[in-house]
Scaffold this motif. Structure first.
Motif, PDB file in Angstrom:
ATOM      1  N   ARG A 213       0.978  -1.316  -0.066  1.00 12.41           N
ATOM      2  CA  ARG A 213      -0.177  -0.041   0.119  1.00 12.41           C
ATOM      3  C   ARG A 213       0.899   1.275   0.013  1.00 12.41           C
ATOM      4  NH1 ARG A 213      -2.753  -1.438   5.534  1.00 12.41           N
ATOM      5  NH2 ARG A 213      -0.696  -1.912   5.721  1.00 12.41           N
ATOM      6  N   THR A 214       1.821   1.220   0.885  1.00 15.32           N
ATOM      7  CA  THR A 214       2.762   2.154   1.175  1.00 15.32           C
ATOM      8  C   THR A 214       3.354   2.635  -0.378  1.00 15.32           C
ATOM      9  OG1 THR A 214       3.248   2.143   3.335  1.00 15.32           O
ATOM     10  CG2 THR A 214       4.804   3.217   2.078  1.00 15.32           C
ATOM     11  N   GLU A 215       3.929   1.789  -1.027  1.00 14.50           N
ATOM     12  CA  GLU A 215       4.482   1.676  -2.350  1.00 14.50           C
ATOM     13  C   GLU A 215       3.709   2.449  -3.210  1.00 14.50           C
ATOM     14  OE1 GLU A 215       7.764   1.258  -2.225  1.00 14.50           O
ATOM     15  OE2 GLU A 215       7.357   0.491  -0.075  1.00 14.50           O
TER      16      GLU A 215
ATOM     17  N   MET B 262      -3.186   9.597   3.225  1.00 11.93           N
ATOM     18  CA  MET B 262      -2.999   9.611   4.790  1.00 11.93           C
ATOM     19  C   MET B 262      -2.575   8.118   4.940  1.00 11.93           C
ATOM     20  SD  MET B 262      -5.989  11.763   6.555  1.00 11.93           S
ATOM     21  CE  MET B 262      -5.095  12.865   7.490  1.00 11.93           C
ATOM     22  N   ASP B 263      -1.194   8.081   5.265  1.00  9.00           N
ATOM     23  CA  ASP B 263      -0.494   6.507   5.336  1.00  9.00           C
ATOM     24  C   ASP B 263      -0.541   6.288   6.951  1.00  9.00           C
ATOM     25  OD1 ASP B 263       0.481   4.004   5.118  1.00  9.00           O
ATOM     26  OD2 ASP B 263       2.138   4.823   3.606  1.00  9.00           O
ATOM     27  N   GLU B 264      -1.291   5.324   7.474  1.00 13.31           N
ATOM     28  CA  GLU B 264      -1.192   5.268   9.015  1.00 13.31           C
ATOM     29  C   GLU B 264      -1.551   6.646   9.607  1.00 13.31           C
ATOM     30  OE1 GLU B 264      -1.702   2.108   9.738  1.00 13.31           O
ATOM     31  OE2 GLU B 264      -0.628   0.807   8.188  1.00 13.31           O
TER      32      GLU B 264
ATOM     33  N   PRO C 128       3.482  10.549   5.451  1.00 14.36           N
ATOM     34  CA  PRO C 128       3.825   9.332   5.225  1.00 14.36           C
ATOM     35  C   PRO C 128       3.749   8.418   6.698  1.00 14.36           C
ATOM     36  CG  PRO C 128       5.463  11.165   5.657  1.00 14.36           C
ATOM     37  CD  PRO C 128       4.228  11.630   5.555  1.00 14.36           C
ATOM     38  N   GLU C 129       3.988   7.266   6.459  1.00 14.32           N
ATOM     39  CA  GLU C 129       3.806   6.540   7.404  1.00 14.32           C
ATOM     40  C   GLU C 129       4.839   6.172   8.420  1.00 14.32           C
ATOM     41  OE1 GLU C 129       3.655   1.988   6.415  1.00 14.32           O
ATOM     42  OE2 GLU C 129       5.681   2.481   5.132  1.00 14.32           O
ATOM     43  N   ASP C 130       6.174   6.819   8.184  1.00 11.67           N
ATOM     44  CA  ASP C 130       7.149   6.908   9.156  1.00 11.67           C
ATOM     45  C   ASP C 130       7.491   8.525   9.276  1.00 11.67           C
ATOM     46  OD1 ASP C 130       9.430   7.030  10.368  1.00 11.67           O
ATOM     47  OD2 ASP C 130      10.703   5.630   8.957  1.00 11.67           O
TER      48      ASP C 130
HETATM   49 MG   LIG Z   1       2.908   0.940   4.558  1.00  8.70          MG
END
Ligand SMILES: [Mg+2]
Ligand SMILES: Nc1ncnc2c1ncn2[C@@H]1O[C@H](COP(=O)(O)OP(=O)(O)OP(=O)(O)O)[C@@H](O)[C@H]1O
Ligand SMILES: Nc1ncnc2c1ncn2[C@@H]1O[C@H](COP(=O)(O)OP(=O)(O)OP(=O)(O)O)[C@@H](O)[C@H]1O
Ligand SMILES: [Mg+2]
Lengths: 501, 321, 319, 321
Positions: free
Chosen positions: A296-298, A423-425, A338-340
């Protein structure tokens, strides 16, 4: 609780410049029990952990371990007394392998030579990882793992230290359901071995499932310590927030319009994802679910222009686009959370102000010269709107609690007037109250004509906030559901590898 | 009670501004103990003496803030000075205007070109800055030798010396140039979006990229700026010394980096700025001047310089605790 | 002392004349003799000295001679080291002017670059004397060794006393970054091509002032040129490096050095392959310069050019 | 089909090992085009020629892996060489054993002491490595001058030259020493806990500290090692040249850093190692040797060195895409 506590905190106080993080905190932690710490972002949970493990030293108060007064100056000393910590921020070393990370500081040696017994280390690591139910190659470099796997490595390291106490600061924030269950098995095993456990999480369901005792904190004060059997979820929330919460998920039902603002067709990138297609309408919230590593992130990074794709089309506001960089995507009104957040979302050493304004500073500048008035005003505006807990707009974001850091990232995109937010996480590590606030913000955002894609591993969240849910499995779209009808079970069926074809 | 707050305020100020205090103490010590230091002419000398390093260090500040480094500045300065000297020889009767055009053009073209290559390899081809600029350091210096055969280019027209030797009123042109460049750099770094982007890139490239900053472009420009300012330093040096020489400015990269770093700018980017660089320049400049006026032997000067730089940074570092 | 400039006299003359014409437009350069105050012979005077590079023994020897002579002549010296950097030297001259010295002695870092320093001093009414490297500016007097001549002496010695029948392969280890050393190299190769047609200069390599590099260069030379008979090193450090490589493989290649440093003299006396050295006389350079300063400030006349001849040292005259 | 896998395997190997391939290509080119390169004597020469840099670069590898840098190595080498030369003069009839004791003691004491101070300022007082070692660079060089008054210390006993000039059988002692040190360094870095800790510290200090690693101690030791190896390089150089001199090893820090960095070790720590450094050493050594054998003028050598280093790194970098 007749038994003597393993760790005792007596009237612990701790201040940082501009912040009183802990006030007269008194808690006892017992062997064989899971003791939950609950509180809003910035309530002081991680600070308690850091005082116990010697990262910080208390300004006042007494810390006793096994009945003995201690002042740990560093984690080596606390580790020596049998206290292991899984920190909130991923603390694994990217340039070492999985096995090397697990046994860092306790490497098996060949005789007394000081040489590492690598085969034994790798084998031990493999066994250990298997015992907690994950498949990770012990010889892989950490930097090649996804966040979930990194987290599992940290867990493996903590339990392999054979400690009397294992502290887990939001261990599940980057884990999927499957891994969470594996973790709970581990925790139960540790309990049976009479290990004391401190467990921090914002996920109330988990807390109820795994906890024995709970301490609720507010603004650095202990509000209450009780047995979990004596408290309900809504009581917990009321205690931590200081008021009753009536609504949690805010779903904007009527905002959707017919205009398709974003369409992705047959996006493919070798080794990452394949043939991904979806549409996003104006005013819609599209949820994306899937297991960790589903790609998903990619996909989202590719849509945002942060990574290249091999093939496929992308149409934004009716215009075919091929973004070569996020800059171009941002120009078209797309924003990515981003998720991070620590490595991709925030300039940790910079202030709240500089982070908030980063993506919109040019658009609001006077011929390239920063409009400092605008910068301060709009930052203060968002601090207030989002109730970000920070000493001032000049505070360094590194010193904010995790949840408040996330709010800064969101503010950045709201300020940049994004029309499509990815919105990633977005609520990873965020307390219930702040979550509700973020959901409300999302609702307002779509009602004002924006559109959102929300990637989340928390199924209730995806179901709760989205209009539609796309599910990914191993880099492919495995299904798209209407959220109104979807259940967690349905989603898991599409997401899990064993299901279907 | 009031007293206490005053003391507190002072100590807070002192903690925040150790480098400034260090500089003031150094200055006062020099005033008291170094004969002729307080002389107006000497203070002017101090400024002239730091001017070349100031130009290079300003460019270096940009590069270091963006989490890079440029080892080629000394060589680039030499090559630009040579280009300017060679060019002006074509116009033996050049007036000041023509000389200045030649000087500026050489700085911008040669320095800019070298900076362009540095930027290209670093920003586009991902070569680590240390390696790319080390290579440029060799190449530029080698070209300087090839071009001149190690002989200085001299016999330059009088007007060529204007920027390096003459004054406007009582103020040497070099000092005016230095102040101007520092002021511009200060404004760019602290008041413009471009400056903000440099800090962002230096703090975290990935975050900068995801926030919509063209990291490649920023890095590129930063090395171009550094190259052009190194070129400018080189031509001013040539003007001052009335020749262009392949050995010129050898080792100046370390002086410039020292000025930037000791002021407090982080070597890993994102933190610091021109104010810090100015402190660094002055501390180094005053020490050099004072030791020279005191007639300290050059060996001991080297040692003293090392020790004082270290002292300044240790004091500055400890405030952070 | 790897650093003098051996212009043939003619060239130097014209350069200086041009200079004079140009500079008189703006600053009064030449007439300082008229404005200068004379000092009586025993009154204490202060002299600022900026040496080219204290990392080289040659300049330390000059410095030692200056210090020695200063006691005798009642001179207070302020000695600075330019470390090879013209800009730094300029700063030192500025500092001397601030300190209001009676005279300035320079070992210019390069001829052209020192012109502006001389002008500055002139504008302040302070006479300038140069040593070792000539200045393009108008100075009172210049005291130096003739490097080009030194190179010729080395060639002559090698052709006549080292090589058999004035024939054979020889090489040069040069220091390409330093003008004076390049002049030595030129003096050597020019003499050979004019006077010894059977001597082949087969290789010229740079050691950049680094002994270690000189050793490497010599290693490669030995391999490349099997019949190498002798090497001329433009500085004693190069000869030290070369000797270590020659000794290591035990080949019979003779070495001629340049500087006249003690380690060279010792090596010559020990009878190894280092057979001769072209010696400069730093002590005379230092003391004669200071004497010129004293004489000039007392109103006496001094020569515009005081040449200090290089000499050949070999086993017959080394001590 | 089989063929294809073979090609694939090769191209995968090539992508992983560009530096090795680059070295092989360079070597083959030199074999073919450079007369006398293939000579056994010459290959020995190449090894001897890289040996000093190898010792320094080995220490530098430790420092850089820990996310530091050491600019003082050249000065420290000079100071150690001087100490050894001065010390051995007290024993004019020293035999080889005594000479070796003197040599080792000087390297360990002088190099170790300088490394200790570097470590102290960097690890304990948090001075940025660039500044601390720049200061040490000045101080050590200054002391070297003060101590010798810039005169070489010569007239050393024959035995002093053993390590730098003599051979055991056909193999020069210097080469043996180099191989030994490299081998030990390799084992330490890749097989021991201490080595792992260095990578951990270089990769992420904060996390290393949380994992219970004594970051201060690791940094300390790393600078001590680098100092001692620089000292060793200095005494070997003194032995080779039979004198101790204050100007020795000037600028060697950049050579060493170049060898480490061009091999592929990250300048920000955590990634790389001795294998990479060995590549870097050989690439630089072979280029130097080949250009010298080809009789390329020194100016062009400088340029060529810059260009080839850049080429190697560009090729190496691009594999990562
Ligand atoms: Mg991800
Ligand atoms: N190093 C620091 N410097 C300054 N303030 C700090 C520092 N560490 C924590 N704080 C502040 O202390 C308070 C408590 O932070 P802490 O990290 O303990 O919160 P938390 O309960 O763990 O929150 P979260 O749920 O978001 O992780 C916050 O206001 C935070 O900003
Ligand atoms: N840095 C990396 N190096 C190698 N493989 C990676 C890296 N990051 C991710 N991957 C892999 O790429 C695939 C897709 O990962 P991605 O992070 O996009 O998944 P995701 O669905 O977003 O999962 P998550 O829930 O963890 O965010 C996974 O197989 C993952 O292991
Ligand atoms: Mg926390």
């Amino acid at each position: 609780m007749s038994e003597k506590p393993f760790v005792e905190l007596n009237n612990i106080n701790k201040s940082f410049p501009g912040v009183k993080a802990l006030t007269d905190v008194t808690i006892n932690f017992y062997r064989g029990k899971v003791h939950v710490l609950l509180g809003e972002n910035g309530a002081g949970k991680s600070t308690i952990i850091k005082v116990i493990s010697g990262v910080y030293q208390a300004d006042e108060g007494i810390l006793k371990v096994d009945g003995q007064e201690e002042v740990f100056m560093n984690t080596r000393q606390s580790l020596a007394k049998g206290i292991s910590v899984i920190h909130q921020e991923l603390s694994v070393i990217p340039d070492l392998t999985v096995a090397e990370n697990i046994f860092l500081g306790r490497e098996p040696k060949i005789g007394k030579s000081g040489l590492i017994d690598k085969p034994k280390m790798n084998l031990d690591a493999k066994k250990l990882l298997e015992s907690i139910g994950v498949k990770i190659n012990p010889k892989e470099y950490i930097r090649k793992l996804n966040n979930g796997d990194k987290q599992m490595v940290e867990i493996a390291r903590a339990i392999s230290q054979n400690s009397s106490m294992v502290i887990m600061d939001e261990p599940t924030s980057s884990l999927s359901e499957h891994e969470v269950q594996a973790l709970f098995r581990v925790i139960n095993k540790l309990k049976s071995e009479n290990v004391a456990i401190i467990y921090i999480s914002h996920k109330l369901k988990e807390i109820a499932e795994i906890g024995d005792h709970i301490t609720i904190l507010r603004d650095g004060n202990v509000v209450k310590t009780v047995s979990l059997s004596e408290i309900t979820e809504s009581e917990m929330i009321a205690l931590m927030v200081g008021r009753k919460m009536t609504q949690f998920y805010y779903k904007a039902e009527n905002a959707i319009q017919n205009e398709v603002v974003l369409e992705v067709k047959n996006y493919t990138k070798a080794g990452q994802f394949e043939d991904v297609s979806f549409q996003l309408k104006k005013g819609e919230i599209l949820g994306i679910a899937g297991l960790v590593g589903a790609g998903r992130t990619e996909v989202m990074r590719a849509v945002f222009g942060a990574d290249k794709v091999d093939s496929g089309e992308c149409i934004v506001f009716g215009q075919p686009v091929k973004f070569k960089s996020p800059k171009e995507a941002i120009k078209m009104g797309i924003g990515l959370i981003p998720e991070d957040r620590r490595n991709q979302g925030l300039l940790l050493e910079k202030s709240v102000k500089e982070n908030t304004s980063l993506s919109s500073i040019y658009a609001n500048s006077k011929k390239g010269f920063i409009d400092f008035r605008w910068e301060i005003d709009s930052t203060l505006d968002y601090i207030e709107k989002m109730r970000t807990k920070t000493p001032s707009e000049r505070a360094i974001v590194k010193n904010l609690s995790g949840g408040n850091q996330q709010k800064v990232v969101i503010a950045k995109w709201l300020l940049a007037k994004a029309k499509i937010l990815i919105m990633d996480e977005p609520t990873r590590g965020i307390d219930v109250n702040a979550k509700a606030e973020i959901y409300a913000l999302m609702k307002k955002f779509v009602e004002d004509g924006g559109s959102i894609i929300v990637v989340s591993s928390e199924l209730p969240e995806v179901i709760g906030v989205s209009n539609r849910i796309m599910i990914m499995r191993e880099g492919k779209v495995s299904g798209i559901l209407d959220a109104a009808e979807a259940t967690e079970k349905d989603i898991m069926k599409y997401a899990s590898i064993h299901a279907g074809n | 009670m009031k007293e206490k707050t005053a003391t507190n305020k002072f100590s807070a100020f002192a903690r925040e501004n150790t480098m400034l205090l260090f500089l003031i103490v150094l200055f006062l010590l020099a005033l008291v103990f170094v004969p002729r230091f307080a002389n107006a002419g000497n203070l002017k000398n101090v400024l002239i003496q730091i001017s070349i390093n100031a130009l290079i260090a300003t460019g270096m500040t940009f590069v270091i803030l963006s989490d890079g480094i440029d080892l080629s500045v000394g060589s680039v300065a030499a090559l630009s000075g040579i280009a300017a000297a060679a060019l002006i020889k074509l116009f033996p009767d050049a007036n000041i205007l023509l000389s200045m055009i030649v000087i500026l053009a050489s700085a911008v073209l040669v320095g800019g070109l070298c900076g362009f290559f540095n930027g290209f390899f670093i920003a586009k081809l991902n070569v680590p800055p240390f390696i790319a600029t080390l290579a440029m350091m060799n190449v530029a210096r080698g070209l300087a030798y090839v071009f001149t055969d190690a002989k200085p280019i001299f016999g330059l027209p009088e007007s060529f010396g204007w920027v390096g030797l003459r004054s406007v009123g009582v103020i040497p042109v070099t000092i005016i140039l230095m102040v101007l460049i520092i002021a511009i750099a200060y404004v760019i770094l602290s008041k413009t979006c471009f400056g903000r982007y440099i800090y962002a890139v230096g703090s975290n490239k990935e975050v900068a990229k995801l926030s919509g900053i063209n990291v490649t472009k920023i890095k590129f420009i930063v090395y171009m700026i550094c190259g052009i300012l190194a070129g400018l330093a080189g031509v001013v040096l040539a003007s001052k010394l009335q020749n262009g020489q392949a050995t010129a400015a050898t080792g100046y990269e370390l002086n410039a980096i020292a000025a930037v770093a000791m002021g407090g700018t982080s070597m890993s980017g994102g933190r610091g700025g021109m104010i810090q660089t100015i402190f660094g320049l002055f501390v180094i400049g005053i020490i050099n001047n004072a030791l020279s006026l005191l007639g300290v032997s050059s060996y001991w000067q080297t040692i003293a310089m090392g020790v004082i730089i270290l002292m300044a940074v240790v004091i500055d570092q400890n405030k952070k605790d | 002392g790897c650093s003098s400039k051996a212009n043939d006299a003619a060239k130097e003359e014209t350069t200086q004349e041009e200079t004079t014409q140009e500079t008189t437009k703006d600053v009064s350069v030449n007439d300082d003799a008229a404005t200068k105050e004379t000092v009586s012979t025993d009154e204490k005077i202060t002299v600022g000295v900026s040496l080219l590079n204290n990392a080289h023994v040659f300049y330390n020897n000059i410095e030692a001679a200056l210090v020695e002579k200063a006691k005798e002549l009642n001179v207070e010296l302020i000695i600075q080291d330019a470390a090879g950097d013209a800009n730094k030297q300029l700063g030192q001259v500025q500092d001397f002017i601030t300190q209001d010295v009676d005279a300035i002695i320079l070992c210019p870092t390069n001829s052209a670059g020192s012109k502006s320093m001389v002008e500055l001093a002139d504008a302040a009414g302070i006479p300038v004397f140069t040593m070792d490297v000539a200045s393009d500016g108008e100075v009172v007097t210049h005291v130096s060794t003739d490097n080009y001549k030194g190179g010729q002496l080395a060639a002559e010695y090698m052709a006549n006393k080292v090589l058999k029948d004035k024939a054979g392969d020889v090489a040069v280890i040069t220091y390409s970054e330093i003008e004076g050393c390049v002049d030595r190299e030129k003096g050597f190769t020019d003499w050979m091509s004019e006077n010894a047609p059977d001597v082949n200069v087969v290789d010229i390599q740079n050691y950049s002032g680094d002994q270690g590099k000189a050793a490497e260069v010599m290693q490669n030379m030995l391999l490349k040129n099997e019949n190498l008979a002798a090497v001329f090193c433009v500085g004693d450090p190069a000869a030290v490096g070369a000797m270590s490589s020659i000794d290591a493989v035990g080949k019979d290649v003779k070495v001629i050095g340049f500087d006249g440093n003690p380690e060279g003299i010792e090596a010559i006396l020990s009878g190894g392959n280092w057979v001769a050295d072209i010696a400069q006389d730093p002590a005379s350079i230092g003391s004669q310069t200071l004497e010129a300063v004293r004489t000039y400030l007392s109103g006496g006349d001094v020569e515009k050019l005081i040449p200090i001849s290089p000499t050949v040292i070999d086993a017959t005259n080394a001590k």
